[in-house]
Motif scaffolding. Structure first.
Motif, PDB file in Angstrom:
ATOM      1  N   GLY A   1      91.201  54.519 104.397  1.00 51.85           N
ATOM      2  CA  GLY A   1      91.224  55.077 103.052  1.00 51.85           C
ATOM      3  C   GLY A   1      92.505  55.829 102.745  1.00 51.85           C
ATOM      4  O   GLY A   1      93.285  56.174 103.623  1.00 51.85           O
ATOM      5  N   SER A   2      92.728  56.070 101.446  1.00 49.89           N
ATOM      6  CA  SER A   2      93.848  56.888 100.970  1.00 49.89           C
ATOM      7  C   SER A   2      95.194  56.364 101.458  1.00 49.89           C
ATOM      8  O   SER A   2      96.026  57.118 101.968  1.00 49.89           O
ATOM      9  N   ASN A   3      95.384  55.054 101.324  1.00 51.50           N
ATOM     10  CA  ASN A   3      96.680  54.440 101.543  1.00 51.50           C
ATOM     11  C   ASN A   3      97.087  53.760 100.232  1.00 51.50           C
ATOM     12  O   ASN A   3      96.734  54.241  99.159  1.00 51.50           O
ATOM     13  N   ALA A   4      97.820  52.662 100.313  1.00 50.29           N
ATOM     14  CA  ALA A   4      98.217  51.929  99.110  1.00 50.29           C
ATOM     15  C   ALA A   4      97.887  50.452  99.277  1.00 50.29           C
ATOM     16  O   ALA A   4      98.630  49.572  98.839  1.00 50.29           O
TER      17      ALA A   4
ATOM     18  N   ILE B   1      83.601  49.940 107.402  1.00 53.21           N
ATOM     19  CA  ILE B   1      84.980  49.890 106.921  1.00 53.21           C
ATOM     20  C   ILE B   1      85.107  50.798 105.705  1.00 53.21           C
ATOM     21  O   ILE B   1      84.329  50.705 104.750  1.00 53.21           O
ATOM     22  N   TRP B   2      86.068  51.704 105.776  1.00 58.81           N
ATOM     23  CA  TRP B   2      86.265  52.712 104.736  1.00 58.81           C
ATOM     24  C   TRP B   2      87.608  52.438 104.058  1.00 58.81           C
ATOM     25  O   TRP B   2      88.663  52.521 104.681  1.00 58.81           O
ATOM     26  N   LEU B   3      87.567  52.119 102.766  1.00 52.99           N
ATOM     27  CA  LEU B   3      88.758  51.717 102.019  1.00 52.99           C
ATOM     28  C   LEU B   3      88.940  52.536 100.752  1.00 52.99           C
ATOM     29  O   LEU B   3      89.654  52.128  99.833  1.00 52.99           O
ATOM     30  N   SER B   4      88.309  53.689 100.682  1.00 48.48           N
ATOM     31  CA  SER B   4      88.380  54.494  99.463  1.00 48.48           C
ATOM     32  C   SER B   4      89.798  54.983  99.198  1.00 48.48           C
ATOM     33  O   SER B   4      90.591  55.191 100.108  1.00 48.48           O
ATOM     34  N   GLY B   5      90.111  55.132  97.910  1.00 43.80           N
ATOM     35  CA  GLY B   5      91.401  55.712  97.541  1.00 43.80           C
ATOM     36  C   GLY B   5      92.583  54.800  97.784  1.00 43.80           C
ATOM     37  O   GLY B   5      93.675  55.272  98.100  1.00 43.80           O
ATOM     38  N   ASN B   6      92.387  53.489  97.624  1.00 43.89           N
ATOM     39  CA  ASN B   6      93.489  52.541  97.747  1.00 43.89           C
ATOM     40  C   ASN B   6      93.811  51.934  96.380  1.00 43.89           C
ATOM     41  O   ASN B   6      93.456  52.494  95.342  1.00 43.89           O
ATOM     42  N   LEU B   7      94.467  50.771  96.367  1.00 48.28           N
ATOM     43  CA  LEU B   7      94.882  50.131  95.117  1.00 48.28           C
ATOM     44  C   LEU B   7      94.245  48.749  94.963  1.00 48.28           C
ATOM     45  O   LEU B   7      94.838  47.851  94.377  1.00 48.28           O
ATOM     46  N   LEU B   8      93.046  48.599  95.472  1.00 45.79           N
ATOM     47  CA  LEU B   8      92.351  47.319  95.390  1.00 45.79           C
ATOM     48  C   LEU B   8      91.976  47.021  93.936  1.00 45.79           C
ATOM     49  O   LEU B   8      91.278  47.800  93.299  1.00 45.79           O
TER      50      LEU B   8
ATOM     51  N   ASP C   1      82.888  50.894 102.088  1.00 45.55           N
ATOM     52  CA  ASP C   1      83.266  51.943 101.148  1.00 45.55           C
ATOM     53  C   ASP C   1      84.539  51.518 100.415  1.00 45.55           C
ATOM     54  O   ASP C   1      85.611  51.423 101.023  1.00 45.55           O
ATOM     55  N   VAL C   2      84.413  51.236  99.127  1.00 45.16           N
ATOM     56  CA  VAL C   2      85.581  50.910  98.297  1.00 45.16           C
ATOM     57  C   VAL C   2      85.672  51.888  97.124  1.00 45.16           C
ATOM     58  O   VAL C   2      86.160  51.554  96.040  1.00 45.16           O
TER      59      VAL C   2
ATOM     60  N   ILE D   1      79.450  51.814  99.004  1.00 45.69           N
ATOM     61  CA  ILE D   1      79.930  52.886  98.138  1.00 45.69           C
ATOM     62  C   ILE D   1      81.015  52.295  97.247  1.00 45.69           C
ATOM     63  O   ILE D   1      82.058  51.857  97.743  1.00 45.69           O
ATOM     64  N   TYR D   2      80.778  52.281  95.936  1.00 41.30           N
ATOM     65  CA  TYR D   2      81.724  51.628  95.023  1.00 41.30           C
ATOM     66  C   TYR D   2      82.036  52.514  93.821  1.00 41.30           C
ATOM     67  O   TYR D   2      82.591  52.047  92.816  1.00 41.30           O
ATOM     68  N   ASP D   3      81.728  53.785  93.907  1.00 43.18           N
ATOM     69  CA  ASP D   3      81.913  54.702  92.791  1.00 43.18           C
ATOM     70  C   ASP D   3      83.395  54.829  92.416  1.00 43.18           C
ATOM     71  O   ASP D   3      84.276  54.496  93.192  1.00 43.18           O
ATOM     72  N   HIS D   4      83.652  55.335  91.200  1.00 43.59           N
ATOM     73  CA  HIS D   4      85.009  55.600  90.711  1.00 43.59           C
ATOM     74  C   HIS D   4      85.870  54.342  90.697  1.00 43.59           C
ATOM     75  O   HIS D   4      87.036  54.348  91.105  1.00 43.59           O
ATOM     76  N   ASN D   5      85.283  53.235  90.252  1.00 45.32           N
ATOM     77  CA  ASN D   5      85.999  52.005  89.959  1.00 45.32           C
ATOM     78  C   ASN D   5      85.744  51.658  88.491  1.00 45.32           C
ATOM     79  O   ASN D   5      84.674  51.975  87.963  1.00 45.32           O
ATOM     80  N   PRO D   6      86.672  51.004  87.819  1.00 46.00           N
ATOM     81  CA  PRO D   6      86.455  50.626  86.404  1.00 46.00           C
ATOM     82  C   PRO D   6      85.626  49.344  86.296  1.00 46.00           C
ATOM     83  O   PRO D   6      85.955  48.441  85.526  1.00 46.00           O
ATOM     84  N   CYS D   7      84.553  49.271  87.072  1.00 49.35           N
ATOM     85  CA  CYS D   7      83.768  48.048  87.160  1.00 49.35           C
ATOM     86  C   CYS D   7      82.850  47.879  85.954  1.00 49.35           C
ATOM     87  O   CYS D   7      82.432  48.847  85.323  1.00 49.35           O
TER      88      CYS D   7
END
Length: 274
Positions: free
Chosen positions: A152-155, A172-179, A196-197, A218-224
């Motif tokens: 998480g928290s990369n780019a 797998i935790w991927l929160s705070g990226n640019l996906l 976690d995305v 976990i998919y919160d805080h996405n413009p889905c």
């Protein structure tokens, strides 16, 4: 004042100064663990490398940007915490520690990982959150026993298709990226239990109902525009998550998520070693 003095002492190689820094730690501790976190160190005391039976070494929250070659002597080391330091590159000596099971590299300045990381074939937990990664290094896909990956928290904008080789991967935790889309490779990983995305730029979620191992997404805080469809009993965290396909009250069902030595915390939170 004490921490500032210790930071200066790390540059002085005399035995007396090293003793001060280690607080008279002359023999290997009975529990085979050394915790030198939060001491503003710029250099690891070489004396530590003489504790050849050491199993856990915590160096979190210092000012380290390199490690001595003598670290290779710690061939029994299973847990190494280098998070919250100033590493721009992973010291290659770390890749010689072939018994490592857990490696914490979060909150550094890493833009890549060396190919030599593939030598750590016993690695089960890898934390690389809050670095400068624009892509997930493909060498991670060669860590065949990896169970937990925190990136998480990369780019990151995507994930390599080779990730599906990691058939032991469970979280797998991927929160705070640019996906901008849900990583397609994750759809071919039926053994995943936690995805976690959170806090990305995903506008549409494909169905995840075909993933038999999934317990939590976990998919919160996405413009889905939609919530991901999941199988019965899978917990969702995000918009429209209350519209779950399973009954609201499940008979005492509890999801147990094991993160080895670290508690379940947001990527931005400081985690203390146990």
């Amino acid at each position: 004042m004490g921490n500032s003095l210790k930071a200066i002492v790390t540059f002085v190689p005399s035995n007396k100064c090293q003793k001060y820094l280690l607080e008279d730690l002359e023999e290997m501790p009975v529990d085979k663990m050394v915790d030198l976190s939060g001491r503003q160190m710029r250099r690891l005391p070489v004396h530590i490398c003489s504790f050849r039976e050491l199993v856990k070494l915590y160096l979190s929250d210092n000012n380290l940007n390199h490690l001595p070659p003598e670290l290779e002597q710690l061939q029994n080391l299973q847990i190494l915490a280098l998070d919250f330091n100033n590493f721009k590159a992973l010291p290659l000596v770390v890749c010689t520690l072939k018994q490592l099971c857990i490696l914490y590299l979060g909150n550094n300045k890493l833009c890549s990982l060396p190919l030599e990381l593939r030598l750590l074939q016993n690695l089960k937990t890898l934390w690389i959150e809050s670095n400068c990664l624009q892509y997930l290094p493909e060498v991670v896909c060669e860590l065949s026993l990896l169970k937990t990956l925190h990136a998480g928290s990369n780019a990151l904008r995507t994930l390599p298709p080779q990730l599906q080789r990691l058939q032991e991967l469970r979280t797998i935790w991927l929160s705070g990226n640019l996906l901008s889309e849900f990583p397609p490779v994750l759809l071919d990983m039926p053994f995943l239990e936690v995805i976690d995305v959170d806090r990305n730029s995903i506008r549409f979620f494909p169905s995840l109902a075909h993933l038999p191992g999934l317990k939590l997404v976990i998919y919160d805080h996405n413009p889905c525009r939609n919530a991901p469809k999941v199988a019965k009993g899978v917990r969702r965290v995000g918009r429209w998550s209350e519209e779950t396909p399973e009954p609201r009250k499940r008979s005492g069902a509890v999801i147990e998520i094991t993160l080895d030595e670290k508690p379940l915390l947001p990527p931005a939170a400081k985690t203390e070693p146990e």
